[in-house]
Design an enzyme around this catalytic site. Structure first.
Site, PDB file in Angstrom:
ATOM      1  N   ASP A   5       0.826  -1.189   0.000  1.00  0.00           N
ATOM      2  CA  ASP A   5       0.000   0.000   0.000  1.00  0.00           C
ATOM      3  C   ASP A   5       0.875   1.261   0.000  1.00  0.00           C
ATOM      4  O   ASP A   5       1.665   1.456  -0.919  1.00  0.00           O
ATOM      5  CB  ASP A   5      -0.954  -0.074   1.202  1.00  0.00           C
ATOM      6  CG  ASP A   5      -2.076   0.943   1.165  1.00  0.00           C
ATOM      7  OD1 ASP A   5      -3.147   0.601   0.635  1.00  0.00           O
ATOM      8  OD2 ASP A   5      -1.885   2.068   1.662  1.00  0.00           O
TER       9      ASP A   5
ATOM     10  N   ASP B  87      -8.630  -8.174  -3.516  1.00  0.00           N
ATOM     11  CA  ASP B  87      -8.374  -6.827  -3.005  1.00  0.00           C
ATOM     12  C   ASP B  87      -9.204  -5.825  -3.802  1.00  0.00           C
ATOM     13  O   ASP B  87      -9.058  -5.720  -5.020  1.00  0.00           O
ATOM     14  CB  ASP B  87      -6.878  -6.507  -3.119  1.00  0.00           C
ATOM     15  CG  ASP B  87      -6.484  -5.226  -2.420  1.00  0.00           C
ATOM     16  OD1 ASP B  87      -7.367  -4.418  -2.083  1.00  0.00           O
ATOM     17  OD2 ASP B  87      -5.274  -5.032  -2.195  1.00  0.00           O
TER      18      ASP B  87
ATOM     19  N   GLY C  20      -7.900 -10.553   0.728  1.00  0.00           N
ATOM     20  CA  GLY C  20      -8.191  -9.166   0.421  1.00  0.00           C
ATOM     21  C   GLY C  20      -6.947  -8.298   0.503  1.00  0.00           C
ATOM     22  O   GLY C  20      -5.840  -8.737   0.166  1.00  0.00           O
ATOM     23  N   HIS C  21      -7.123  -7.081   1.001  1.00  0.00           N
ATOM     24  CA  HIS C  21      -6.053  -6.081   1.000  1.00  0.00           C
ATOM     25  C   HIS C  21      -4.943  -6.414   1.984  1.00  0.00           C
ATOM     26  O   HIS C  21      -3.773  -6.230   1.685  1.00  0.00           O
ATOM     27  CB  HIS C  21      -6.660  -4.716   1.306  1.00  0.00           C
ATOM     28  CG  HIS C  21      -5.710  -3.575   1.154  1.00  0.00           C
ATOM     29  ND1 HIS C  21      -5.117  -3.254  -0.052  1.00  0.00           N
ATOM     30  CD2 HIS C  21      -5.238  -2.665   2.048  1.00  0.00           C
ATOM     31  CE1 HIS C  21      -4.336  -2.186   0.104  1.00  0.00           C
ATOM     32  NE2 HIS C  21      -4.391  -1.821   1.363  1.00  0.00           N
ATOM     33  N   PHE C  22      -5.309  -6.874   3.164  1.00  0.00           N
ATOM     34  CA  PHE C  22      -4.312  -7.207   4.186  1.00  0.00           C
ATOM     35  C   PHE C  22      -4.109  -8.721   4.225  1.00  0.00           C
ATOM     36  O   PHE C  22      -4.413  -9.389   5.209  1.00  0.00           O
ATOM     37  CB  PHE C  22      -4.736  -6.656   5.552  1.00  0.00           C
ATOM     38  CG  PHE C  22      -4.526  -5.168   5.679  1.00  0.00           C
ATOM     39  CD1 PHE C  22      -3.255  -4.631   5.728  1.00  0.00           C
ATOM     40  CD2 PHE C  22      -5.607  -4.306   5.733  1.00  0.00           C
ATOM     41  CE1 PHE C  22      -3.052  -3.257   5.833  1.00  0.00           C
ATOM     42  CE2 PHE C  22      -5.422  -2.931   5.843  1.00  0.00           C
ATOM     43  CZ  PHE C  22      -4.140  -2.411   5.898  1.00  0.00           C
TER      44      PHE C  22
END
Length: 297
Positions: A112, A247, A273-275
């Protein structure tokens, strides 16, 4: 500049601070300082806390450093009228920390917000970067999803879109960053400590203004992409990509795009997902250890 580095036992993690350009920078450190170094750069809205399990898992073979960016975690978080919050300045602080610690060469883990910081470092100082470990770390416009529509609108007209963007700093949005895209059978691997800590830090007086400034400044990261992609083509850093396929912030197309300029990169799209590190930590750790053992030998 910093506390004296002490030899660490395998898995032992130290919590330290250094002064860089008059600012206090918190960082976690583990492993033998004479071993190859891995620098872990976190994203939004978290901190080096996201690496709390990865750090000791790598420390038996590597020297690991994980700083908190200015405005995040336990590093200084001055108000916006006392620090120019930009990704260029966060990069300068990170380089200042690494220089002060005497780290001339290192692998970079970028996630990120860690990506525009780490990729500035890598593209401007390619001789210092031994490998790249990418997790939802965007370097191509392919990676932007509809999540970014309001943020790019805010970049063009802050006043009109600030109310909508502020919603991204509220508890429901912070929790969503961890839970979206996670398969049902892995939801119980998420600890509420993550989004609770993140939100507590976001709720500090003045910190939401800090984050709004970085939201606005993010647009200028796209200007760096051509130089970053040229760095990929010309220097071909060994690269491991572990990315959540679901994500909704940085989409999987952003992961696949790396292969245009880094055809030898190792790409793993995870059911996450994102994490992804929160739900697939053991899998990612195994991939990193295997990759670094080959890339840094």
């Amino acid at each position: 500049m910093s506390e004296a580095t002490r030899p660490a036992r395998s898995g032992e993690v130290f919590h330290r601070t250094a002064t860089v350009d008059g600012r206090s920078v918190f960082y976690r450190e583990a492993g033998d300082p004479t071993a190859p170094t891995v620098v872990l750069l976190h994203g939004f809205p978290t901190s080096s806390h996201m690496f709390r399990e990865l750090i000791p898992a790598l420390a038996d073979r590597y020297h690991v450093i994980a700083p908190d960016h200015i405005g995040f975690g336990h590093s200084d978080a001055p108000p916006v009228d006392r620090f120019d919050y930009s990704f260029e300045n966060l990069t300068a602080i990170t380089i200042g920390l690494l220089d002060g610690l005497g780290l001339d060469r290192f692998a970079l883990y970028i996630q990120d917000y860690g990506a525009p910081i780490g990729l500035r470092i890598a593209s401007r100082h390619p001789e210092r970067v031994s490998a790249l470990l990418v997790q939802s770390g965007n370097a191509y416009v392919d990676g932007f999803t509809p999540f970014w529509d309001v943020l790019f609108a805010h970049a063009k007209d802050r006043e009109t879109h600030e109310a909508a963007v502020r919603e991204l700093l509220e508890p429901a949005a912070t929790r969503w960053q961890y839970t979206h895209g996670v398969p049902a059978d892995r939801l119980d691997r998420l600890t509420p400590d993550t989004w609770t800590l993140d939100q507590a830090l976001l709720d500090r007086p003045g910190n939401k203004e800090v984050q709004l400034q970085l939201f606005w400044d993010y647009q200028f990261n796209l200007d760096v992409y051509p130089a970053v992609q040229r760095y990929f083509r010309e220097h071909r850093p060994p690269t491991l990509i572990t990315w959540g396929e679901h994500d909704e912030i940085f989409g999987a197309d952003g992961a696949r795009a790396f292969l245009r300029d880094l055809p030898d990169a190792e790409l793993h799209l995870l059911d996450a997902g994102h994490f992804a590190l929160e739900t697939h930590g053991p899998e990612i750790t195994e991939l990193i250890r295997d990759f670094l053992d080959r890339a840094l030998r």
